[in-house]
Scaffold this active site. Structure first.
Site, PDB file in Angstrom:
ATOM      1  N   ASP A   1       0.862  -1.170   0.000  1.00  0.00           N
ATOM      2  CA  ASP A   1       0.000   0.000   0.000  1.00  0.00           C
ATOM      3  C   ASP A   1       0.905   1.229   0.000  1.00  0.00           C
ATOM      4  O   ASP A   1       2.040   1.166   0.490  1.00  0.00           O
ATOM      5  CB  ASP A   1      -0.887  -0.033   1.244  1.00  0.00           C
ATOM      6  CG  ASP A   1      -1.678   1.235   1.417  1.00  0.00           C
ATOM      7  OD1 ASP A   1      -2.445   1.579   0.508  1.00  0.00           O
ATOM      8  OD2 ASP A   1      -1.510   1.890   2.471  1.00  0.00           O
TER       9      ASP A   1
ATOM     10  N   ASP B   1       0.050   5.096   0.815  1.00  0.00           N
ATOM     11  CA  ASP B   1      -0.097   6.108   1.865  1.00  0.00           C
ATOM     12  C   ASP B   1      -0.233   5.473   3.248  1.00  0.00           C
ATOM     13  O   ASP B   1      -1.142   4.685   3.491  1.00  0.00           O
ATOM     14  CB  ASP B   1      -1.311   6.998   1.573  1.00  0.00           C
ATOM     15  CG  ASP B   1      -1.216   7.647   0.196  1.00  0.00           C
ATOM     16  OD1 ASP B   1      -0.101   8.018  -0.206  1.00  0.00           O
ATOM     17  OD2 ASP B   1      -2.258   7.753  -0.479  1.00  0.00           O
TER      18      ASP B   1
END
Length: 194
Positions: free
Chosen positions: A11, A13
């Site tokens: 992922d 952020d």
């Protein structure tokens, strides 16, 4: 029989980069602490490094595709300083509540759906069964499980996340700790099995 390379799906952020609400410019992305050296170790072990990120800011009109490309170019530059090269960056631009009509749709690529991981696996010839999904939210863990990966949940629980509901294979305070665990596991198990 092994059908593809092992990967670490990351992922963006709050996992690969420090948390920031709807970043829209390259300077808004800063690598999370201590991830560079562990990504380099994984890369040296032959593991593919792939960013998979929900970017509803596109659907909401907060930034455009050119802005997203510039952010990702900046991210690649930061990683290059650690001699790390991403094998791919895959972004879901959709959100049903978006203001950009053609992106305001229900899709199969927005995590927790597994579509973005499965697309990356198909295009890059990766084996989800030998791979890990590393993220900071329940949606990351759910997408990883649905794609057939092992999963790592990092950082403090996000609002609304219940760990009992997502059951990650690994839980760490920081991304670098999860990467270290995965690298050590790969070193112990070799490239044929986890």
């Amino acid at each position: 029989m092994v059908t593809g390379r092992a990967a670490v799906f990351l992922d963006r952020d709050g996992t690969l980069t420090r948390p920031r609400h709807y970043p829209s410019r390259p300077e808004h992305l800063a690598l999370a602490d201590h991830v560079g050296p562990w990504l380099r170790v994984l890369q040296a072990q032959g593991v593919a490094l792939v960013v998979v990120t929900n970017q509803s800011g596109l659907a909401r009109g907060y930034f455009g595709a050119t802005d997203l490309d510039a952010m990702h170019q900046g991210l690649r530059g930061q990683l290059a300083a650690w001699r790390v090269r991403l094998d791919g960056i895959y972004a879901c631009p959709h959100h049903v509540d978006g203001s950009v009509a053609h992106l305001a749709v229900r899709c199969g690529c927005r995590k927790p759906a597994p579509g973005i991981l499965l697309r990356a696996a198909g295009e890059l010839r990766l084996d989800p069964a030998r791979s890990w999904m590393v993220g900071d939210a329940a949606s990351d863990v759910a997408a990883g499980h649905r794609a057939g990966c092992r999963t790592a949940l990092v950082g403090p629980p996000a609002p609304g996340d219940t760990e009992s509901a997502v059951r990650p294979d690994l839980r760490t305070e920081a991304t670098w700790e999860a990467l270290r665990h995965i690298a050590e596991r790969l070193g112990d198990a070799g490239h044929t099995r986890w």
